[in-house]
Design a protein around this motif. Structure first.
Motif, PDB file in Angstrom:
ATOM      1  N   UNK A 195       0.809  -1.213   0.000  1.00  0.00           N
ATOM      2  CA  UNK A 195       0.000   0.000   0.000  1.00  0.00           C
ATOM      3  C   UNK A 195       0.852   1.277   0.000  1.00  0.00           C
ATOM      4  N   UNK A 196       2.126   1.148  -0.271  1.00  0.00           N
ATOM      5  CA  UNK A 196       3.001   2.318  -0.383  1.00  0.00           C
ATOM      6  C   UNK A 196       2.684   3.031  -1.695  1.00  0.00           C
ATOM      7  N   UNK A 197       2.438   4.333  -1.623  1.00  0.00           N
ATOM      8  CA  UNK A 197       2.048   5.083  -2.811  1.00  0.00           C
ATOM      9  C   UNK A 197       3.259   5.430  -3.668  1.00  0.00           C
ATOM     10  N   UNK A 198       2.975   5.971  -4.848  1.00  0.00           N
ATOM     11  CA  UNK A 198       4.055   6.425  -5.731  1.00  0.00           C
ATOM     12  C   UNK A 198       4.861   7.544  -5.076  1.00  0.00           C
ATOM     13  N   UNK A 199       4.198   8.424  -4.342  1.00  0.00           N
ATOM     14  CA  UNK A 199       4.910   9.481  -3.619  1.00  0.00           C
ATOM     15  C   UNK A 199       5.799   8.870  -2.541  1.00  0.00           C
ATOM     16  N   UNK A 200       5.281   7.885  -1.815  1.00  0.00           N
ATOM     17  CA  UNK A 200       6.084   7.224  -0.790  1.00  0.00           C
ATOM     18  C   UNK A 200       7.302   6.551  -1.379  1.00  0.00           C
ATOM     19  N   UNK A 201       7.120   5.869  -2.492  1.00  0.00           N
ATOM     20  CA  UNK A 201       8.251   5.202  -3.152  1.00  0.00           C
ATOM     21  C   UNK A 201       9.282   6.225  -3.632  1.00  0.00           C
ATOM     22  N   UNK A 202       8.816   7.300  -4.241  1.00  0.00           N
ATOM     23  CA  UNK A 202       9.743   8.318  -4.748  1.00  0.00           C
ATOM     24  C   UNK A 202      10.514   8.969  -3.603  1.00  0.00           C
ATOM     25  N   UNK A 203       9.827   9.228  -2.487  1.00  0.00           N
ATOM     26  CA  UNK A 203      10.494   9.842  -1.338  1.00  0.00           C
ATOM     27  C   UNK A 203      11.570   8.920  -0.783  1.00  0.00           C
ATOM     28  N   UNK A 204      11.268   7.633  -0.686  1.00  0.00           N
ATOM     29  CA  UNK A 204      12.247   6.686  -0.152  1.00  0.00           C
ATOM     30  C   UNK A 204      13.417   6.498  -1.107  1.00  0.00           C
ATOM     31  N   UNK A 205      13.149   6.442  -2.390  1.00  0.00           N
ATOM     32  CA  UNK A 205      14.238   6.335  -3.370  1.00  0.00           C
ATOM     33  C   UNK A 205      15.195   7.518  -3.226  1.00  0.00           C
ATOM     34  N   UNK A 206      14.649   8.709  -3.165  1.00  0.00           N
ATOM     35  CA  UNK A 206      15.487   9.909  -3.025  1.00  0.00           C
ATOM     36  C   UNK A 206      16.285   9.869  -1.731  1.00  0.00           C
ATOM     37  N   UNK A 207      15.652   9.435  -0.654  1.00  0.00           N
ATOM     38  CA  UNK A 207      16.349   9.328   0.626  1.00  0.00           C
ATOM     39  C   UNK A 207      17.503   8.341   0.555  1.00  0.00           C
ATOM     40  N   UNK A 208      17.247   7.168  -0.019  1.00  0.00           N
ATOM     41  CA  UNK A 208      18.287   6.138  -0.075  1.00  0.00           C
ATOM     42  C   UNK A 208      19.487   6.628  -0.882  1.00  0.00           C
ATOM     43  N   UNK A 209      19.234   7.285  -2.003  1.00  0.00           N
ATOM     44  CA  UNK A 209      20.339   7.810  -2.826  1.00  0.00           C
ATOM     45  C   UNK A 209      21.062   8.922  -2.073  1.00  0.00           C
ATOM     46  N   UNK A 210      20.304   9.766  -1.374  1.00  0.00           N
ATOM     47  CA  UNK A 210      20.951  10.837  -0.600  1.00  0.00           C
ATOM     48  C   UNK A 210      21.859  10.261   0.472  1.00  0.00           C
ATOM     49  N   UNK A 211      21.386   9.254   1.197  1.00  0.00           N
ATOM     50  CA  UNK A 211      22.221   8.667   2.248  1.00  0.00           C
ATOM     51  C   UNK A 211      23.466   8.011   1.662  1.00  0.00           C
ATOM     52  N   UNK A 212      23.323   7.313   0.548  1.00  0.00           N
ATOM     53  CA  UNK A 212      24.484   6.689  -0.085  1.00  0.00           C
ATOM     54  C   UNK A 212      25.469   7.750  -0.579  1.00  0.00           C
ATOM     55  N   UNK A 213      24.948   8.838  -1.134  1.00  0.00           N
ATOM     56  CA  UNK A 213      25.812   9.926  -1.613  1.00  0.00           C
ATOM     57  C   UNK A 213      26.544  10.584  -0.453  1.00  0.00           C
ATOM     58  N   UNK A 214      25.834  10.848   0.620  1.00  0.00           N
ATOM     59  CA  UNK A 214      26.470  11.489   1.775  1.00  0.00           C
ATOM     60  C   UNK A 214      27.491  10.557   2.424  1.00  0.00           C
ATOM     61  N   UNK A 215      27.228   9.254   2.391  1.00  0.00           N
ATOM     62  CA  UNK A 215      28.222   8.320   2.918  1.00  0.00           C
ATOM     63  C   UNK A 215      29.504   8.392   2.082  1.00  0.00           C
TER      64      UNK A 215
END
Length: 422
Positions: A77-97
């Motif tokens: 039941x995760x929406x498209x907005x939820x998926x997009x937000x999590x994708x952006x977060x995961x890439x941001x965390x990997x980039x900052x690492x």
């Protein structure tokens, strides 16, 4: 929902059957166009492309990132907005690492920086930890983590100040905040993410792809069970590394940080920061849980494909029980001369005696100038100053306060918390 304004009380009356705004409908439609690959390979590749770097340091985090991705894909039941937000977060965390690893390799002396006697705030979510953190951060002798810095801890060439923009990281954070306010306007009265808002240190833990962070973004029981059954020492060591990098970039080295999660990680927290002053907030669980469930249900209009009160009700009451039972179990691991329990009902009546005790245990003089600064912050940031949302357990969740409170007698038996919600 009523007009926004200073000091107002808001009611969100469409929790169960949201009436979407144009901005919310546009966000959902736009996000639905994205084709996102939730795999560690894709996320790490995107981070490398974004940064031009490829050394993530120890790769043990990939197992956790893989599980985060698996949990996202399993949340039906995760929406498209939820998926997009999590994708952006995961890439941001990997980039900052990548950027954290790069800077300390170029400056290995970073790991010799002492994080001197930090003040660490913990407590149940929605129990006043955010306000207390912001208050203490108003003391300029203490280093804190504003949101604009938390989401971009290591500046890039694009973040160099210009005559038009003295702080591009702040500007980017402001743009993100304006976007969130447009999509979820009531969220600013529940949990602020403006550029100067003082962030939780969970943003640094997330660079190691652990913590309870994604429990707030999706239904991830498999991750919850993994996280609770694995030692978090490595992630807390990465938190410390993040603080060292930030201190290297801009001192001082006396930090004030907070995360409600620390409440269930007290032994690891103490082992990681043995000279800290630990400030543990306590509140009637009903007040905290009511707020958390309501915030989750409100956000579900864009983060979920359904607004079902059973989801937060079934998840968060039990999750708080785990959080608080671990605090009850482990509270004695903290030395009494380094720890203070702060009770919500006492704090809202008169914070001054509590502040004096915090400063005393931290070994910081509390002079008149500092007291005036703290009083001004407390006045400017009280709910009466900016407005707040009134939550309704029975209307939105078919629950009475006692339905929740009876599950937490163990907590009331250990801490003299005053019943707040009746």
């Amino acid at each position: 929902m009523g007009q926004t304004g200073k000091g107002q009380i808001f009611e969100i009356t469409d929790m169960r059957s949201p009436v979407l705004s144009e901005a919310q409908e546009a966000a959902l439609a736009g996000a639905a166009q994205a084709d996102l690959d939730f795999s560690s390979k894709a996320i790490l590749a995107a981070a490398s492309k974004q940064t031009g770097l490829d050394d993530f340091g120890s790769m043990d985090f990939v197992e956790r990132l893989d599980l985060w991705c698996e949990c996202v894909e399993e949340d039906e039941f995760l929406s498209a907005v939820g998926r997009a937000a999590l994708w952006s977060m995961f890439v941001r965390y990997a980039s900052d690492r990548l950027r954290v690893e790069d800077i300390w390799k170029r400056h290995p002396e970073i790991l010799d920086i002492e994080i001197d006697r930090p003040i660490i705030v913990a407590g149940p979510p929605r129990s006043g930890t955010t306000h207390l953190l912001g208050l203490l951060s108003a003391d300029e002798r203490l280093r804190s983590l504003p949101w604009w810095e938390a989401i971009a801890p290591v500046p890039t060439a694009e973040d160099e100040p210009t005559s038009d923009d003295p702080n591009p990281r702040w500007t980017k954070a402001q743009a993100g905040w304006e976007q969130q306010e447009a999509i979820l306007p009531m969220m600013s009265y529940m949990h602020e993410f403006s550029p100067d808002y003082i962030s939780e240190d969970i943003e640094l833990q997330a660079l190691d792809f652990s913590s309870y962070l994604i429990e707030w973004m999706a239904m991830v029981p498999k991750w919850r069970d993994y996280y609770l059954s694995h030692d978090q020492s490595g992630t807390y060591a990465y938190l410390k590394k993040g603080l060292q990098v930030l201190t290297f970039l801009k001192g001082p080295n006396r930090w004030v940080i907070k995360c409600p999660q620390h409440m269930e990680q007290l032994p690891v927290l103490y082992k990681s920061f043995p000279d800290a002053t630990f400030v543990i907030t306590h509140r009637d669980p009903v007040g905290s849980i009511r707020s958390t469930m309501s915030m989750s249900l409100y956000a579900s209009r864009v983060l979920r494909t359904k607004s079902d009160p059973e989801e937060p009700k079934n998840y968060w009451i039990d999750r708080y029980k785990t959080l608080m039972s671990r605090c009850v179990r482990d509270r004695e691991c903290l030395p009494e001369d380094q720890a203070i329990d702060v009770y919500f009902h006492e704090w809202i009546k008169d914070p001054d005696p509590i502040l004096k005790e915090i400063y005393s245990k931290a070994g910081l003089p509390l002079d008149e100038k500092t007291v005036r600064t703290l009083h001004q912050y407390h006045q400017d940031h009280s709910p009466a100053a900016k407005g707040k949302v009134r939550f309704d357990l029975e209307r939105d969740f078919d629950l009475t306060p006692e339905d929740i409170r009876t599950k937490f007698q163990f907590y009331f038996d250990r801490f003299p918390v005053e019943v707040e919600v009746k």
